[in-house]
Write a protein that holds these residues in place. Structure first.
Motif, PDB file in Angstrom:
ATOM      1  N   PHE A   1       4.934   7.972  21.727  1.00 24.44           N
ATOM      2  CA  PHE A   1       4.159   7.989  22.973  1.00 24.44           C
ATOM      3  C   PHE A   1       2.996   6.997  22.894  1.00 24.44           C
ATOM      4  O   PHE A   1       2.604   6.403  23.888  1.00 24.44           O
ATOM      5  N   LYS A   2       2.434   6.886  21.662  1.00 23.80           N
ATOM      6  CA  LYS A   2       1.281   6.006  21.482  1.00 23.80           C
ATOM      7  C   LYS A   2       1.641   4.571  21.882  1.00 23.80           C
ATOM      8  O   LYS A   2       0.925   3.916  22.610  1.00 23.80           O
ATOM      9  N   TYR A   3       2.800   4.104  21.416  1.00 24.69           N
ATOM     10  CA  TYR A   3       3.201   2.730  21.742  1.00 24.69           C
ATOM     11  C   TYR A   3       3.511   2.627  23.240  1.00 24.69           C
ATOM     12  O   TYR A   3       3.129   1.677  23.906  1.00 24.69           O
ATOM     13  N   ASP A   4       4.195   3.675  23.724  1.00 21.63           N
ATOM     14  CA  ASP A   4       4.621   3.640  25.118  1.00 21.63           C
ATOM     15  C   ASP A   4       3.423   3.661  26.078  1.00 21.63           C
ATOM     16  O   ASP A   4       3.435   3.018  27.109  1.00 21.63           O
ATOM     17  N   ARG A   5       2.381   4.449  25.725  1.00 19.72           N
ATOM     18  CA  ARG A   5       1.245   4.636  26.642  1.00 19.72           C
ATOM     19  C   ARG A   5       0.058   3.746  26.298  1.00 19.72           C
ATOM     20  O   ARG A   5      -1.043   3.954  26.820  1.00 19.72           O
ATOM     21  N   GLN A   6       0.300   2.764  25.440  1.00 26.26           N
ATOM     22  CA  GLN A   6      -0.755   1.859  25.009  1.00 26.26           C
ATOM     23  C   GLN A   6      -1.552   1.277  26.186  1.00 26.26           C
ATOM     24  O   GLN A   6      -2.785   1.294  26.166  1.00 26.26           O
ATOM     25  N   PRO A   7      -0.875   0.782  27.264  1.00 25.90           N
ATOM     26  CA  PRO A   7      -1.667   0.178  28.353  1.00 25.90           C
ATOM     27  C   PRO A   7      -2.585   1.195  29.038  1.00 25.90           C
ATOM     28  O   PRO A   7      -3.594   0.816  29.611  1.00 25.90           O
TER      29      PRO A   7
ATOM     30  N   LEU B   1      -9.769   8.144  22.584  1.00 25.80           N
ATOM     31  CA  LEU B   1      -9.814   9.415  21.850  1.00 25.80           C
ATOM     32  C   LEU B   1      -8.504  10.209  21.899  1.00 25.80           C
ATOM     33  O   LEU B   1      -8.144  10.883  20.941  1.00 25.80           O
ATOM     34  N   VAL B   2      -7.767  10.113  22.999  1.00 26.82           N
ATOM     35  CA  VAL B   2      -6.529  10.895  23.124  1.00 26.82           C
ATOM     36  C   VAL B   2      -5.521  10.486  22.050  1.00 26.82           C
ATOM     37  O   VAL B   2      -4.751  11.297  21.564  1.00 26.82           O
ATOM     38  N   MET B   3      -5.537   9.204  21.671  1.00 26.46           N
ATOM     39  CA  MET B   3      -4.496   8.687  20.772  1.00 26.46           C
ATOM     40  C   MET B   3      -4.961   8.385  19.347  1.00 26.46           C
ATOM     41  O   MET B   3      -4.158   8.372  18.424  1.00 26.46           O
ATOM     42  N   VAL B   4      -6.267   8.142  19.172  1.00 25.37           N
ATOM     43  CA  VAL B   4      -6.736   7.659  17.873  1.00 25.37           C
ATOM     44  C   VAL B   4      -6.625   8.775  16.819  1.00 25.37           C
ATOM     45  O   VAL B   4      -6.598   9.961  17.159  1.00 25.37           O
ATOM     46  N   GLU B   5      -6.518   8.400  15.546  1.00 28.36           N
ATOM     47  CA  GLU B   5      -6.311   9.403  14.484  1.00 28.36           C
ATOM     48  C   GLU B   5      -7.252   9.172  13.301  1.00 28.36           C
ATOM     49  O   GLU B   5      -7.891   8.141  13.201  1.00 28.36           O
ATOM     50  N   GLY B   6      -7.259  10.142  12.378  1.00 33.83           N
ATOM     51  CA  GLY B   6      -7.933   9.996  11.081  1.00 33.83           C
ATOM     52  C   GLY B   6      -9.433   9.806  11.202  1.00 33.83           C
ATOM     53  O   GLY B   6     -10.087  10.366  12.081  1.00 33.83           O
ATOM     54  N   HIS B   7      -9.989   8.943  10.305  1.00 35.20           N
ATOM     55  CA  HIS B   7     -11.449   8.748  10.302  1.00 35.20           C
ATOM     56  C   HIS B   7     -11.923   8.071  11.574  1.00 35.20           C
ATOM     57  O   HIS B   7     -13.044   8.309  12.025  1.00 35.20           O
ATOM     58  N   ASP B   8     -11.074   7.250  12.175  1.00 38.94           N
ATOM     59  CA  ASP B   8     -11.456   6.615  13.447  1.00 38.94           C
ATOM     60  C   ASP B   8     -11.648   7.673  14.522  1.00 38.94           C
ATOM     61  O   ASP B   8     -12.555   7.591  15.342  1.00 38.94           O
ATOM     62  N   TRP B   9     -10.764   8.689  14.507  1.00 38.83           N
ATOM     63  CA  TRP B   9     -10.887   9.775  15.497  1.00 38.83           C
ATOM     64  C   TRP B   9     -12.232  10.496  15.312  1.00 38.83           C
ATOM     65  O   TRP B   9     -12.934  10.779  16.280  1.00 38.83           O
TER      66      TRP B   9
END
Ligand code: HEM
Length: 524
Positions: free
Chosen positions: A138-144, A150-158
């Motif tokens: 979904f992340k690649y698909d909904r990139q635009p 925040l909805v997609m980011v993960e880990g320490h970046d999140w």
């Protein structure tokens, strides 16, 4: 050079090309055939049943077939709030044969379906917010649409993004924004009055979903960027809507290898729209950075810019300009659609239950008196709070929550293998009689009177804003907007359902009425 040597070279080059082609084919076969079959075997060995997939389509063909054969909606006389078979008919069917936890496949992507609150609790208890993934597919698909917001980011970046954003959406910070909400709502209601007065009758049919969505878009635009970029705000809103319809308006076979090539036209259009939105937001940010007082303006962008360019530098918690753009898109999209739909479904349910309209009007009058809306008193509107919870139960704006396992996860001796996507069916849990009792499909806001969980017999059975560390950051904002809009609307108008309404809830990321919501609106 002899002829033989040239021929030998030609044969060698041809042989190399064939070998390369075979190698590529093997890689493709491995990724899209062998590897999913291994993953399927792993899931089955761990006890997760489910419909049988056929690669490379997985279960998509069956999903489409079930979709086609499912009912398309009901008329006014037969409105049922049991929406499970309309919204996700394939899950509804599979649940009957495979239970509330099973594996299914979108193309070559494994998904674990969960509509079991007990399983959900066990699965999430040992995993921190930062350790969950969001489905890459979904992340690649909904990139635009969301980029690395925040909805997609993960880990320490999140963790860093959340650290910057949470204070921006705290109740104290949101208070000054309420006047913007009152302003946009009043303008919409004035328009309704004028429209009704221009007709021959004392009431008129109004397309409520369209009206509320436009107003909510205006509110989130002002809250995000302030009132000084109105032209840009409108353009961003229009392009985001177009992008949403492009991405979710029709089947695009997400999860099937090379699916982007299958729907190349849509992919290119989405990319173009995404870039246009990015450059509009970038120009707003640039303008803000250049202008005097750009940082002190009272809106989310002003707050984030200040944090990013000034305060955050000291503690190393900042966002890059690219990340700021993605967060603005995330606010803009996540911030209007879900709230607008919660208000829309509420107006339908209130139109079907005029006694609840009366009860709410009475409460509003009692709390606010006859004067202007007092924002400090919004929290005293208890019944309106119960109604909001009950509407989010029957018609959850966010009908599912998603995760991806970044490590193997143990649940009761079973292992959810690393890489498995997880689809939590909020609609099914909200309509489960085992969790809510036999009156589960009835509109009964009073179930939330004594218990914020509405009497649900499992604390993970009611998660309209998600759960754990990743729970929705915008819930204070949405509760405030919900209460402002409904207080003002119910104080001026009564609502009943138009005979033109066809009840057909559907998902396009959020849960919406597929044919809009025409209501008969009458001034009080
Ligand atoms: C009725 C209104 C709303 C509903 C039902 C709703 C629902 C949700 C749900 C279910 C999630 C997923 C949580 C999870 O993964 O566990 C979520 C996440 C999120 N929502 Fe909302 N939302 C609403 C309003 C808003 C508003 C007004 C904003 C922004 C201003 C917003 C911004 C976000 C963001 C940024 C996330 C991602 C949080 C994260 O992953 O850390 N939402 N929301």
């Amino acid at each position: 050079m002899s002829m033989e040597f040239l021929q030998l070279c030609q044969t060698l080059v041809f042989g190399l090309l064939v070998a390369l082609l075979l190698f590529c084919l093997c890689i493709v076969l491995f990724y899209f055939w062998v590897s999913p079959i291994f993953a399927l075997y792993k899931l089955r060995r761990n006890g997760f049943g489910g419909p049988t997939p056929s690669f490379p389509l997985g279960n998509i063909r069956e999903m489409m077939k079930i979709n086609r054969s499912s009912s398309s909606g009901s008329s006014l006389d037969h409105i049922s709030h049991d929406i499970r078979s309309t919204v996700f008919p394939y899950f509804n069917q599979w649940r009957k044969s495979h239970g509330s936890v099973f594996a299914y496949w979108l193309g070559t992507e494994p998904f674990l379906y969960i509509a079991d609150a007990g399983f959900l609790q066990k699965m999430t208890s040992g995993v921190l917010g930062k350790d969950w993934g969001k489905p890459n597919v979904f992340k690649y698909d909904r990139q635009p649409l969301f980029g690395n917001g925040l909805v997609m980011v993960e880990g320490h970046d999140w963790v860093r993004h959340r650290h910057v954003i949470i204070p921006a959406l705290s109740p104290a910070n949101l208070k000054p924004m309420a006047s913007l909400m009152v302003e946009s709502t009043t303008t919409m209601l004035e328009k309704w009055s004028t429209f009704i007065a221009s007709g021959n009758s004392s009431s008129s049919e109004i397309e409520i979903e369209k009206e509320i969505t436009a107003m909510s878009g205006e509110i989130i635009a002002k809250i995000s960027f302030g009132t000084s970029h109105e032209n840009h705000n409108i353009k961003v809103f229009e392009k985001l809507r177009a992008l949403q319809f492009n991405l979710f308006g029709s089947n695009r076979y997400v999860g099937i290898p090379f699916s982007k090539l299958i729907s190349i036209k849509q992919t290119l259009k989405a990319r173009k729209l995404g870039k246009e939105i990015d450059s509009l937001i970038l120009s707003i940010i640039d303008e803000r950075r250049r202008s005097d007082g750009g940082y002190s303006q009272w809106d989310l962008l002003g707050f984030l810019l200040k944090k990013t360019d000034m305060d955050g530098q000291q503690v190393g918690k900042t966002l890059t300009t690219r990340e700021l753009v993605d967060e603005c898109k995330t606010f803009f999209f996540g911030g209007h659609e879900t709230t607008a739909l919660a208000i829309t479904w509420t107006l339908l349910l209130l139109a079907l239950h005029p006694n609840w309209q009366d009860q709410l009007r009475e409460e509003i009058k009692c709390v606010m008196g006859d004067g202007e809306l007092d924002l400090i008193k919004l929290s005293a509107l208890k019944k309106l709070g119960w109604v909001m919870s009950e509407v989010l139960r029957l018609y959850p704006s966010a009908p599912n929550v998603q995760r991806q396992a970044r490590e193997d996860i143990q649940v009761d001796g079973m292992i959810i293998p690393k890489g498995t996507n997880i689809w939590i069916d909020v609609v099914a849990m909200n309509h489960d009689p085992v969790l809510w009792g036999e009156d589960v499909h009835q509109f009964k806001p009073e179930r939330f009177k004594e218990d914020i969980n509405g009497g649900c017999n499992h604390k993970m059975g009611f998660v309209p804003f998600g759960f754990g560390g990743r729970m929705c950051v915008g819930r204070n904002l949405s509760v405030m907007e919900y209460k402002v809009v409904l207080t003002l609307a119910l104080s001026r108008f009564s609502f009943s359902v138009s005979p033109n309404y066809c009840h057909s809830p559907t998902t396009m990321l959020s849960l919406r009425p597929s044919n809009g919501l025409p209501l008969i609106v009458k001034p009080l």
